[in-house]
Motif scaffolding. Structure first.
Motif, PDB file in Angstrom:
ATOM      1  N   ARG A 111       0.837  -1.204   0.000  1.00 34.93           N
ATOM      2  CA  ARG A 111       0.000   0.000   0.000  1.00 34.93           C
ATOM      3  C   ARG A 111       0.874   1.257   0.000  1.00 34.93           C
ATOM      4  O   ARG A 111       0.569   2.229  -0.690  1.00 34.93           O
ATOM      5  CB  ARG A 111      -0.921  -0.013   1.218  1.00 34.93           C
ATOM      6  N   ALA A 112       1.967   1.243   0.758  1.00 33.32           N
ATOM      7  CA  ALA A 112       2.857   2.406   0.810  1.00 33.32           C
ATOM      8  C   ALA A 112       3.492   2.666  -0.554  1.00 33.32           C
ATOM      9  O   ALA A 112       3.583   3.818  -0.998  1.00 33.32           O
ATOM     10  CB  ALA A 112       3.938   2.192   1.864  1.00 33.32           C
ATOM     11  N   VAL A 113       3.916   1.591  -1.238  1.00 35.86           N
ATOM     12  CA  VAL A 113       4.523   1.755  -2.558  1.00 35.86           C
ATOM     13  C   VAL A 113       3.501   2.309  -3.545  1.00 35.86           C
ATOM     14  O   VAL A 113       3.770   3.251  -4.294  1.00 35.86           O
ATOM     15  CB  VAL A 113       5.093   0.407  -3.059  1.00 35.86           C
ATOM     16  N   VAL A 114       2.324   1.734  -3.561  1.00 39.58           N
ATOM     17  CA  VAL A 114       1.285   2.175  -4.491  1.00 39.58           C
ATOM     18  C   VAL A 114       0.898   3.627  -4.222  1.00 39.58           C
ATOM     19  O   VAL A 114       0.675   4.402  -5.153  1.00 39.58           O
ATOM     20  CB  VAL A 114       0.061   1.238  -4.414  1.00 39.58           C
ATOM     21  N   ASN A 115       0.833   4.011  -2.956  1.00 40.10           N
ATOM     22  CA  ASN A 115       0.441   5.381  -2.616  1.00 40.10           C
ATOM     23  C   ASN A 115       1.471   6.417  -3.032  1.00 40.10           C
ATOM     24  O   ASN A 115       1.142   7.594  -3.156  1.00 40.10           O
ATOM     25  CB  ASN A 115       0.156   5.502  -1.120  1.00 40.10           C
ATOM     26  N   THR A 116       2.729   6.010  -3.268  1.00 39.60           N
ATOM     27  CA  THR A 116       3.760   6.966  -3.682  1.00 39.60           C
ATOM     28  C   THR A 116       3.873   7.081  -5.197  1.00 39.60           C
ATOM     29  O   THR A 116       4.600   7.925  -5.689  1.00 39.60           O
ATOM     30  CB  THR A 116       5.142   6.571  -3.110  1.00 39.60           C
ATOM     31  N   ILE A 117       3.163   6.251  -5.941  1.00 36.42           N
ATOM     32  CA  ILE A 117       3.277   6.262  -7.402  1.00 36.42           C
ATOM     33  C   ILE A 117       2.705   7.538  -8.000  1.00 36.42           C
ATOM     34  O   ILE A 117       3.261   8.107  -8.931  1.00 36.42           O
ATOM     35  CB  ILE A 117       2.584   5.020  -8.002  1.00 36.42           C
ATOM     36  N   ILE A 118       1.606   8.004  -7.478  1.00 38.12           N
ATOM     37  CA  ILE A 118       0.943   9.181  -8.042  1.00 38.12           C
ATOM     38  C   ILE A 118       1.210  10.389  -7.152  1.00 38.12           C
ATOM     39  O   ILE A 118       0.732  10.439  -6.024  1.00 38.12           O
ATOM     40  CB  ILE A 118      -0.569   8.948  -8.179  1.00 38.12           C
ATOM     41  N   PRO A 119       1.983  11.364  -7.662  1.00 36.00           N
ATOM     42  CA  PRO A 119       2.194  12.573  -6.875  1.00 36.00           C
ATOM     43  C   PRO A 119       0.902  13.388  -6.786  1.00 36.00           C
ATOM     44  O   PRO A 119       0.090  13.359  -7.710  1.00 36.00           O
ATOM     45  CB  PRO A 119       3.280  13.333  -7.642  1.00 36.00           C
ATOM     46  N   PHE A 120       0.717  14.063  -5.676  1.00 37.07           N
ATOM     47  CA  PHE A 120      -0.493  14.854  -5.430  1.00 37.07           C
ATOM     48  C   PHE A 120      -1.738  13.987  -5.607  1.00 37.07           C
ATOM     49  O   PHE A 120      -2.702  14.371  -6.263  1.00 37.07           O
ATOM     50  CB  PHE A 120      -0.553  16.089  -6.341  1.00 37.07           C
ATOM     51  N   ARG A 121      -1.702  12.812  -5.015  1.00 38.43           N
ATOM     52  CA  ARG A 121      -2.746  11.802  -5.198  1.00 38.43           C
ATOM     53  C   ARG A 121      -4.137  12.333  -4.864  1.00 38.43           C
ATOM     54  O   ARG A 121      -5.103  12.067  -5.575  1.00 38.43           O
ATOM     55  CB  ARG A 121      -2.419  10.592  -4.334  1.00 38.43           C
ATOM     56  N   GLY A 122      -4.267  13.086  -3.790  1.00 37.31           N
ATOM     57  CA  GLY A 122      -5.570  13.613  -3.401  1.00 37.31           C
ATOM     58  C   GLY A 122      -6.165  14.529  -4.448  1.00 37.31           C
ATOM     59  O   GLY A 122      -7.357  14.458  -4.759  1.00 37.31           O
ATOM     60  N   VAL A 123      -5.327  15.379  -5.028  1.00 40.24           N
ATOM     61  CA  VAL A 123      -5.787  16.297  -6.066  1.00 40.24           C
ATOM     62  C   VAL A 123      -6.179  15.506  -7.315  1.00 40.24           C
ATOM     63  O   VAL A 123      -7.228  15.756  -7.922  1.00 40.24           O
ATOM     64  CB  VAL A 123      -4.696  17.338  -6.403  1.00 40.24           C
ATOM     65  N   VAL A 124      -5.354  14.533  -7.681  1.00 37.74           N
ATOM     66  CA  VAL A 124      -5.643  13.704  -8.859  1.00 37.74           C
ATOM     67  C   VAL A 124      -6.961  12.968  -8.667  1.00 37.74           C
ATOM     68  O   VAL A 124      -7.786  12.888  -9.580  1.00 37.74           O
ATOM     69  CB  VAL A 124      -4.485  12.713  -9.127  1.00 37.74           C
ATOM     70  N   ARG A 125      -7.196  12.436  -7.470  1.00 38.39           N
ATOM     71  CA  ARG A 125      -8.434  11.698  -7.190  1.00 38.39           C
ATOM     72  C   ARG A 125      -9.661  12.606  -7.307  1.00 38.39           C
ATOM     73  O   ARG A 125     -10.696  12.194  -7.803  1.00 38.39           O
ATOM     74  CB  ARG A 125      -8.369  11.057  -5.809  1.00 38.39           C
ATOM     75  N   GLU A 126      -9.551  13.842  -6.831  1.00 38.30           N
ATOM     76  CA  GLU A 126     -10.670  14.783  -6.945  1.00 38.30           C
ATOM     77  C   GLU A 126     -10.930  15.151  -8.403  1.00 38.30           C
ATOM     78  O   GLU A 126     -12.071  15.188  -8.852  1.00 38.30           O
ATOM     79  CB  GLU A 126     -10.422  16.045  -6.116  1.00 38.30           C
ATOM     80  N   LEU A 127      -9.860  15.417  -9.151  1.00 37.64           N
ATOM     81  CA  LEU A 127     -10.013  15.807 -10.556  1.00 37.64           C
ATOM     82  C   LEU A 127     -10.559  14.669 -11.419  1.00 37.64           C
ATOM     83  O   LEU A 127     -11.329  14.906 -12.341  1.00 37.64           O
ATOM     84  CB  LEU A 127      -8.676  16.286 -11.124  1.00 37.64           C
ATOM     85  N   SER A 128     -10.153  13.443 -11.118  1.00 41.93           N
ATOM     86  CA  SER A 128     -10.598  12.300 -11.938  1.00 41.93           C
ATOM     87  C   SER A 128     -11.991  11.815 -11.560  1.00 41.93           C
ATOM     88  O   SER A 128     -12.596  11.045 -12.303  1.00 41.93           O
ATOM     89  CB  SER A 128      -9.612  11.142 -11.790  1.00 41.93           C
ATOM     90  N   GLY A 129     -12.490  12.255 -10.408  1.00 44.83           N
ATOM     91  CA  GLY A 129     -13.812  11.819  -9.971  1.00 44.83           C
ATOM     92  C   GLY A 129     -13.791  10.575  -9.102  1.00 44.83           C
ATOM     93  O   GLY A 129     -14.826  10.119  -8.629  1.00 44.83           O
ATOM     94  N   SER A 130     -12.607   9.996  -8.882  1.00 43.25           N
ATOM     95  CA  SER A 130     -12.556   8.764  -8.096  1.00 43.25           C
ATOM     96  C   SER A 130     -12.838   9.021  -6.617  1.00 43.25           C
ATOM     97  O   SER A 130     -13.373   8.140  -5.931  1.00 43.25           O
ATOM     98  CB  SER A 130     -11.217   8.049  -8.268  1.00 43.25           C
TER      99      SER A 130
END
Length: 162
Positions: A111-130
């Protein structure tokens, strides 16, 4: 950013083909289901993969305390089984060991590795609708838990056997 999309697509294809090759649905909370969820997080984060809300949870969102379908014990028990399939085991079900300590450490590391793959993950999740899709799913799960608890109380009050 291209690397992120490529990795997310690769994870989606690998895990999706492994799940379809197996041909069976994973039980919520099982090791296979947790591994699949972790591996596909990047694909969900960028909107390549969407989780579908089970119909039993959608109906629970519409009316968690509705008396529809509760005329007899058979209907109540059938609906309880549907919720167990969608939500996993209930709190008082006989416990199964949730994996070894090494497995839990590996899950946390993955989970830690996967969470570091996408920078600014929270912003990306909001923009993508996920992020919104996750909020809808959580609302459906909450309604499903409320409905299952309501049905269990109703079954107990009526003396229904599970």
């Amino acid at each position: 950013m291209r690397l992120i999309f490529k990795f997310a697509a690769l994870a989606y294809l690998c895990v999706g083909s492994a799940a379809s090759a197996q041909g069976t649905a994973r039980e919520p909370g099982s090791t296979g289901e947790r591994v699949e969820r972790i591996a596909t997080e990047p694909a969900r984060d960028v909107g390549l993969r969407r989780a579908t809300i089970p119909s039993v949870l959608e109906s629970a969102r519409a009316g968690p305390y509705s008396l529809a379908g509760t005329r007899n014990c058979a209907g109540i028990v059938r609906e309880l089984r549907d919720f167990d399939g969608a939500l996993g085991r209930d709190f008082d079900a006989p416990s199964e060991r949730q994996g070894s300590r090494a497995g839990r450490i590996a899950e946390a590391g993955g989970r830690a590795v996967v969470n570091t793959i996408i920078p600014f993950r929270g912003v990306v999740r909001e923009l993508s609708g996920s992020a919104e899709a996750d909020r809808r799913m959580q609302a459906a799960v909450d309604a499903g838990l409320a409905r299952r608890g309501f049905l269990r109380g109703l079954a107990q009050a009526r003396g229904c056997r599970r």
